[in-house]
Design an enzyme around this catalytic site. Sequence first.
Site, PDB file in Angstrom:
ATOM      1  N   LYS A   1     -54.808  33.635   8.787  1.00 33.94           N
ATOM      2  CA  LYS A   1     -56.216  33.301   9.002  1.00 33.94           C
ATOM      3  C   LYS A   1     -56.750  32.453   7.847  1.00 33.94           C
ATOM      4  O   LYS A   1     -56.490  32.760   6.684  1.00 33.94           O
ATOM      5  CB  LYS A   1     -57.069  34.579   9.115  1.00 33.94           C
ATOM      6  CG  LYS A   1     -56.647  35.490  10.278  1.00 33.94           C
ATOM      7  CD  LYS A   1     -57.441  36.798  10.308  1.00 33.94           C
ATOM      8  CE  LYS A   1     -58.801  36.652  10.958  1.00 33.94           C
ATOM      9  NZ  LYS A   1     -59.439  37.981  11.231  1.00 33.94           N
TER      10      LYS A   1
ATOM     11  N   TYR B   1     -51.296  41.347  13.328  1.00 35.69           N
ATOM     12  CA  TYR B   1     -51.886  40.917  14.589  1.00 35.69           C
ATOM     13  C   TYR B   1     -51.925  42.110  15.538  1.00 35.69           C
ATOM     14  O   TYR B   1     -50.885  42.635  15.939  1.00 35.69           O
ATOM     15  CB  TYR B   1     -51.074  39.769  15.195  1.00 35.69           C
ATOM     16  CG  TYR B   1     -51.644  39.264  16.490  1.00 35.69           C
ATOM     17  CD1 TYR B   1     -52.907  38.677  16.521  1.00 35.69           C
ATOM     18  CD2 TYR B   1     -50.937  39.385  17.689  1.00 35.69           C
ATOM     19  CE1 TYR B   1     -53.459  38.215  17.704  1.00 35.69           C
ATOM     20  CE2 TYR B   1     -51.472  38.923  18.884  1.00 35.69           C
ATOM     21  CZ  TYR B   1     -52.736  38.341  18.883  1.00 35.69           C
ATOM     22  OH  TYR B   1     -53.272  37.890  20.057  1.00 35.69           O
TER      23      TYR B   1
ATOM     24  N   GLY C   1     -66.006  30.330  13.995  1.00 35.63           N
ATOM     25  CA  GLY C   1     -66.007  29.898  15.397  1.00 35.63           C
ATOM     26  C   GLY C   1     -64.683  30.128  16.111  1.00 35.63           C
ATOM     27  O   GLY C   1     -64.351  29.413  17.051  1.00 35.63           O
TER      28      GLY C   1
ATOM     29  N   GLU D   1     -64.891  40.856   9.627  1.00 35.34           N
ATOM     30  CA  GLU D   1     -65.656  39.924   8.797  1.00 35.34           C
ATOM     31  C   GLU D   1     -67.124  40.288   8.900  1.00 35.34           C
ATOM     32  O   GLU D   1     -67.527  41.095   9.743  1.00 35.34           O
ATOM     33  CB  GLU D   1     -65.446  38.466   9.247  1.00 35.34           C
ATOM     34  CG  GLU D   1     -66.003  38.161  10.622  1.00 35.34           C
ATOM     35  CD  GLU D   1     -66.282  36.673  10.842  1.00 35.34           C
ATOM     36  OE1 GLU D   1     -66.336  35.905   9.872  1.00 35.34           O
ATOM     37  OE2 GLU D   1     -66.463  36.293  12.007  1.00 35.34           O
TER      38      GLU D   1
ATOM     39  N   ASN E   1     -70.882  38.396   9.365  1.00 29.64           N
ATOM     40  CA  ASN E   1     -71.636  37.171   9.591  1.00 29.64           C
ATOM     41  C   ASN E   1     -73.015  37.330   8.962  1.00 29.64           C
ATOM     42  O   ASN E   1     -73.788  38.207   9.337  1.00 29.64           O
ATOM     43  CB  ASN E   1     -71.762  36.877  11.089  1.00 29.64           C
ATOM     44  CG  ASN E   1     -70.427  36.503  11.704  1.00 29.64           C
ATOM     45  OD1 ASN E   1     -69.575  35.902  11.041  1.00 29.64           O
ATOM     46  ND2 ASN E   1     -70.215  36.871  12.942  1.00 29.64           N
TER      47      ASN E   1
ATOM     48  N   ARG F   1     -75.969  36.035   9.021  1.00 33.79           N
ATOM     49  CA  ARG F   1     -76.983  35.226   9.720  1.00 33.79           C
ATOM     50  C   ARG F   1     -77.360  35.941  11.006  1.00 33.79           C
ATOM     51  O   ARG F   1     -76.763  36.960  11.352  1.00 33.79           O
ATOM     52  CB  ARG F   1     -76.376  33.869  10.076  1.00 33.79           C
ATOM     53  CG  ARG F   1     -75.092  34.051  10.884  1.00 33.79           C
ATOM     54  CD  ARG F   1     -74.566  32.768  11.460  1.00 33.79           C
ATOM     55  NE  ARG F   1     -73.167  32.871  11.865  1.00 33.79           N
ATOM     56  CZ  ARG F   1     -72.732  33.340  13.028  1.00 33.79           C
ATOM     57  NH1 ARG F   1     -73.574  33.780  13.928  1.00 33.79           N
ATOM     58  NH2 ARG F   1     -71.436  33.383  13.288  1.00 33.79           N
TER      59      ARG F   1
END
Length: 447
Positions: free
Chosen positions: A159, A203, A165, A287, A289, A291
């Site tokens: 990654k 994975y 996105g 993760e 984000n 926002r």
Amino acid sequence: MGQHTVLVANRGEVALRIQRACRLLGHRVVQVYSEADRDSLPVKMADQAVCIGKAASNMSYLNPIAILGAAKLTGAEAIHPGYGFLSERAEFADQVRAEGLVFVGPSGKSISLMGEKSVARDMAKKAGVPTVPGSPGLLNDLDHARSIAKEIGYPVLLKATAGVGGRGMRVVDSEAMLAKAYQEASTEAELAFGDRGLYMEKYLRDPRHIEVQVLSDGHTTITLGERDCSAQRRRQKIIEEGPSPGIPESMRAPLLDAARSLAQSIHYENAGTVEFIVSGSDFYFMEMNTRIQVEHPVTEVLTGVDLVAEQLEIAFGKRLSGAEKNIPARGHALECRINAEDPAENFRPSPGCLTSVHFPAGPWVRVDSHCFPGYVVPPFYDSMIAKLIVWGRDRHEAIRRAYQALSEVRMEGIKTNVDFLKTLLMDPAFQAGQMHTQYVEREMLTA
Ligand code: ADP
Ligand code: ADP
Ligand code: MG
């Protein structure tokens, strides 16, 4: 309350969404726009609009100098970045504040800590949040990658630490494929994100994507339940819902607590989302984000909290009461992303003139969109042109309501994924609440 001037540094449906929250709170709205968006609804609806450059994003919505110039020109006191574009650029948040303006979002420090995904993983681990087995920090080189893969076992996922996105990821099934994948992934990451840094995770097979909405004022963090975003194509979300139909009741509290711990540990401020990947009875941090997210209306409908208004109020200094650690969900909500794309042509974007458009309405149906009859969908930006959000007393009712609402949509002149969304809602696995992140591609899109 109120009476500030807020500049909206975004476009499309989210620009309108931010404007609505501003007006609700009595703020004046300045909308910036590119030449391609001159005739758009956000421009028409704003108190004032300023053209900031050409259609290409890096000449307009990604240009901090043009946006700060527009703020100065109009006397704006705050900038809301929406999602995408400059929303997760730490330097932009810092620049805005250095100009004495309010950035509607977290500190530059929080954005950069969480934006570098390998660092975010380490921070999560430090906060006691489980992470997917993988590399501590970045991979140094191919040998390092090989030894970690051996340790955690194939398949592994390379990654990009700066990836967004759903891009910048590569599945590696065996050691024989690692060298080539490593080379390609770092070159691609460099090209796409200007950062060749890679990290590695195991994975996971057919996991669910479940995320927790948080609101935080730097001291107090509250959670607002979870959203399940397992219906994906190419690692991009298609339909989101809440509460998740796929987690045992016993997992909910630990999941919410984990999200809160991470936010608290970095003194997070404003709205954020902590994303987890869920496999069997285990959940792992993926993760954060930093926002507002595309799918925030799911939570708004379930909790009654206007998340964008909260963002503005927190940015202007409001403290959260923290009396409730988690705002509970009532009933069930679904969001369908309506895109200008052609499912028959491998979902190729389908910009052009929307000669006619009619959106559904009725009880517990919400449409967030900037479209109107005659609107020309520009080819320069994201293909998402509307979001349909519905509420039902239970999941079954919400699905039926979503299906019925989609059946009322009329969009002519361009291709959309509306029929595909209906097919997905009717899919037996979706109906049974058994969606996983690979399902759509593997079971629905491969002939
Ligand atoms: P969300 O859960 O909010 O959908 P995503 O990671 O899918 O989060 O991305 C949110 C938005 O960010 C997308 O709708 C898109 O507009 C924008 N975005 C995605 N990739 C990029 C990119 N490479 N550069 C700039 N913006 C992007
Ligand atoms: P982005 O920043 O692009 O949103 P994420 O790390 O959130 O990247 O991952 C996006 C999607 O990729 C997830 O929703 C999930 O479908 C898939 N994914 C990410 N990590 C893993 C993993 N370790 N195993 C399996 N799938 C993964
Ligand atoms: Mg993500």
